[in-house]
Design a protein around this motif. Structure first.
Motif, PDB file in Angstrom:
ATOM      1  N   ASP A  59      -4.513  -2.669   5.531  1.00 36.48           N
ATOM      2  CA  ASP A  59      -4.604  -3.923   4.786  1.00 36.48           C
ATOM      3  C   ASP A  59      -4.712  -5.121   5.716  1.00 36.48           C
ATOM      4  O   ASP A  59      -5.357  -6.125   5.395  1.00 36.48           O
ATOM      5  CB  ASP A  59      -3.379  -4.063   3.879  1.00 36.48           C
ATOM      6  CG  ASP A  59      -3.432  -5.314   3.018  1.00 36.48           C
ATOM      7  OD1 ASP A  59      -4.431  -5.504   2.297  1.00 36.48           O
ATOM      8  OD2 ASP A  59      -2.482  -6.116   3.085  1.00 36.48           O
ATOM      9  N   LEU A  60      -4.087  -4.999   6.896  1.00 37.15           N
ATOM     10  CA  LEU A  60      -4.129  -6.090   7.877  1.00 37.15           C
ATOM     11  C   LEU A  60      -5.349  -6.013   8.794  1.00 37.15           C
ATOM     12  O   LEU A  60      -5.505  -6.832   9.680  1.00 37.15           O
ATOM     13  CB  LEU A  60      -2.857  -6.073   8.731  1.00 37.15           C
ATOM     14  CG  LEU A  60      -1.562  -6.483   8.025  1.00 37.15           C
ATOM     15  CD1 LEU A  60      -0.366  -6.240   8.923  1.00 37.15           C
ATOM     16  CD2 LEU A  60      -1.613  -7.943   7.588  1.00 37.15           C
ATOM     17  N   GLY A  61      -6.175  -5.020   8.575  1.00 33.42           N
ATOM     18  CA  GLY A  61      -7.376  -4.896   9.392  1.00 33.42           C
ATOM     19  C   GLY A  61      -7.481  -3.584  10.137  1.00 33.42           C
ATOM     20  O   GLY A  61      -8.475  -3.296  10.781  1.00 33.42           O
ATOM     21  N   GLY A  62      -6.396  -2.766  10.058  1.00 31.98           N
ATOM     22  CA  GLY A  62      -6.437  -1.433  10.629  1.00 31.98           C
ATOM     23  C   GLY A  62      -6.392  -1.358  12.136  1.00 31.98           C
ATOM     24  O   GLY A  62      -6.616  -0.291  12.713  1.00 31.98           O
ATOM     25  N   SER A  63      -6.136  -2.451  12.813  1.00 31.96           N
ATOM     26  CA  SER A  63      -6.143  -2.431  14.274  1.00 31.96           C
ATOM     27  C   SER A  63      -4.728  -2.499  14.822  1.00 31.96           C
ATOM     28  O   SER A  63      -3.792  -2.858  14.128  1.00 31.96           O
ATOM     29  CB  SER A  63      -6.957  -3.610  14.817  1.00 31.96           C
ATOM     30  OG  SER A  63      -6.381  -4.832  14.414  1.00 31.96           O
ATOM     31  N   GLY A  64      -4.608  -2.146  16.077  1.00 31.17           N
ATOM     32  CA  GLY A  64      -3.338  -2.334  16.750  1.00 31.17           C
ATOM     33  C   GLY A  64      -2.434  -1.120  16.705  1.00 31.17           C
ATOM     34  O   GLY A  64      -2.750  -0.068  16.150  1.00 31.17           O
ATOM     35  N   LEU A  65      -1.260  -1.295  17.300  1.00 33.73           N
ATOM     36  CA  LEU A  65      -0.262  -0.258  17.398  1.00 33.73           C
ATOM     37  C   LEU A  65       0.894  -0.565  16.461  1.00 33.73           C
ATOM     38  O   LEU A  65       1.115  -1.722  16.087  1.00 33.73           O
ATOM     39  CB  LEU A  65       0.267  -0.171  18.831  1.00 33.73           C
ATOM     40  CG  LEU A  65      -0.747   0.089  19.946  1.00 33.73           C
ATOM     41  CD1 LEU A  65      -0.045   0.017  21.299  1.00 33.73           C
ATOM     42  CD2 LEU A  65      -1.424   1.427  19.755  1.00 33.73           C
ATOM     43  N   ALA A  66       1.655   0.467  16.129  1.00 29.37           N
ATOM     44  CA  ALA A  66       2.866   0.283  15.335  1.00 29.37           C
ATOM     45  C   ALA A  66       3.953   1.186  15.889  1.00 29.37           C
ATOM     46  O   ALA A  66       3.725   2.383  16.113  1.00 29.37           O
ATOM     47  CB  ALA A  66       2.614   0.602  13.868  1.00 29.37           C
ATOM     48  N   VAL A  67       5.113   0.604  16.140  1.00 30.07           N
ATOM     49  CA  VAL A  67       6.293   1.378  16.491  1.00 30.07           C
ATOM     50  C   VAL A  67       6.968   1.745  15.174  1.00 30.07           C
ATOM     51  O   VAL A  67       7.378   0.872  14.410  1.00 30.07           O
ATOM     52  CB  VAL A  67       7.246   0.566  17.390  1.00 30.07           C
ATOM     53  CG1 VAL A  67       8.518   1.357  17.670  1.00 30.07           C
ATOM     54  CG2 VAL A  67       6.557   0.180  18.692  1.00 30.07           C
ATOM     55  N   CYS A  68       7.061   3.034  14.898  1.00 28.39           N
ATOM     56  CA  CYS A  68       7.537   3.511  13.598  1.00 28.39           C
ATOM     57  C   CYS A  68       8.813   4.337  13.756  1.00 28.39           C
ATOM     58  O   CYS A  68       9.221   4.672  14.867  1.00 28.39           O
ATOM     59  CB  CYS A  68       6.451   4.364  12.928  1.00 28.39           C
ATOM     60  SG  CYS A  68       4.852   3.550  12.751  1.00 28.39           S
ATOM     61  N   ALA A  69       9.428   4.641  12.615  1.00 27.55           N
ATOM     62  CA  ALA A  69      10.591   5.532  12.581  1.00 27.55           C
ATOM     63  C   ALA A  69      11.711   5.067  13.496  1.00 27.55           C
ATOM     64  O   ALA A  69      12.326   5.848  14.210  1.00 27.55           O
ATOM     65  CB  ALA A  69      10.177   6.968  12.916  1.00 27.55           C
ATOM     66  N   GLN A  70      11.963   3.761  13.500  1.00 26.02           N
ATOM     67  CA  GLN A  70      13.044   3.160  14.291  1.00 26.02           C
ATOM     68  C   GLN A  70      12.849   3.335  15.788  1.00 26.02           C
ATOM     69  O   GLN A  70      13.809   3.339  16.551  1.00 26.02           O
ATOM     70  CB  GLN A  70      14.410   3.745  13.896  1.00 26.02           C
ATOM     71  CG  GLN A  70      14.748   3.698  12.439  1.00 26.02           C
ATOM     72  CD  GLN A  70      14.961   2.294  11.904  1.00 26.02           C
ATOM     73  OE1 GLN A  70      14.710   1.310  12.592  1.00 26.02           O
ATOM     74  NE2 GLN A  70      15.418   2.196  10.675  1.00 26.02           N
ATOM     75  N   GLY A  71      11.601   3.465  16.229  1.00 27.49           N
ATOM     76  CA  GLY A  71      11.327   3.602  17.650  1.00 27.49           C
ATOM     77  C   GLY A  71      10.978   5.007  18.076  1.00 27.49           C
ATOM     78  O   GLY A  71      10.635   5.235  19.242  1.00 27.49           O
ATOM     79  N   ALA A  72      11.026   5.972  17.152  1.00 20.79           N
ATOM     80  CA  ALA A  72      10.748   7.362  17.505  1.00 20.79           C
ATOM     81  C   ALA A  72       9.263   7.679  17.567  1.00 20.79           C
ATOM     82  O   ALA A  72       8.886   8.726  18.094  1.00 20.79           O
ATOM     83  CB  ALA A  72      11.427   8.302  16.513  1.00 20.79           C
TER      84      ALA A  72
END
Length: 267
Positions: A59-72
């Motif tokens: 929704d935001l453009g599909g780019s970039g990284l995401a740190v998920c699951a509290q850092g896992a």
């Protein structure tokens, strides 16, 4: 072009970047776009597992990284793949639950499975704190441990989140890290894993240091991230524990608190 005020913008999702209806406001979209145009990078840092983050990145453009699951997990939104993923030992997780229940009686549990297609499984009695997020109800607790998991989510029928988190930390000891990431969301994650550990590795990957990072959040699970980042900004609706360590308190998530700060820094 002068260097941006901060090279990296790290934002939590629920209660911070997202409004209560799980959307990002037009003002916040514009503020993020202006910051990126000025040379900054944006990374989502959330307790949600990668499969629950992908629609937001799209929704935001599909780019970039995401740190998920509290850092896992570190998730690549462009390629739809995990760059790394840590799991919690399922035997240790089961032991941890037993220790908690020995102190407070029955708790209700859910798990986020590992992987970009991992499911959220919930045992009988567990109520999802975010009813818009998909979950699969299983017959019993044994089914929670059938595949690798990134974390365990806990609820208690009468204890508050703060009370449950306090008891869980004392009961679990070195078996897992206990954190609270939102209303009705006390979690067990791999020992030593926090949003700060995940964000620091992600920032190193793109060549940005802590001093050049500004972080936004709303819950106690954001405390380690604030300790690591050069500046920590809590939204007005944040938990008192996070406000107590924040460098600044902005407007609430419903009042575009992230955008208020980004507009000041990048426009």
């Amino acid at each position: 072009m002068p260097a941006p005020a901060y090279a990296l913008i790290a934002t939590d999702l629920d209660g911070t970047l997202l409004r209560g209806d799980d959307t990002v406001s037009d003002r916040t979209r514009g503020a993020l776009a202006a910051a990126v145009a000025a040379g900054a990078r944006h990374i989502v840092v959330t307790g949600r597992p990668a499969p629950r983050v992908k629609p937001i990145l799209d929704d935001l453009g599909g780019s970039g990284l995401a740190v998920c699951a509290q850092g896992a997990q570190l998730y690549d939104g462009v390629r739809d793949r995990l760059l790394w993923s840590l799991t919690i030992d399922r035997d240790l997780a089961e032991q941890a639950l037993g220790k908690i229940e020995a102190e407070v009686g029955q708790v209700y549990a859910a798990v986020d499975q590992d992987g970009v297609e991992g499911l959220t499984l919930i045992e009988p009695g567990y109520l999802m704190p975010h009813p818009t997020l998909p979950a699969v109800r299983v017959r019993g607790r044994a089914a929670l441990w059938e595949r690798p998991i990134s974390k365990v989510l806990l609820r208690h029928p009468s204890l508050s989140d703060d009370e449950l988190a306090t008891v869980a930390r004392a009961a679990v000891g070195p078996l897992a890290t206990v954190t609270m990431s939102g209303p009705g969301t006390v979690e067990l994650q791999p020992r030593g894993v926090t949003k700060a550990t995940g964000l620091s590795l992600a920032a190193e990957r793109i060549g940005v240091g802590a001093a050049d990072t500004i972080a936004f959040g709303d819950m106690p699970n954001d405390v380690p991230m604030f300790a690591w980042a050069g500046r920590g900004v809590a939204v007005a609706n944040a938990h008192p524990e996070l406000k107590g360590v924040a460098d600044e308190v902005t407007s609430s998530n419903e009042e575009d608190g992230v955008a208020v700060v980004l507009d000041r820094l990048f426009r």
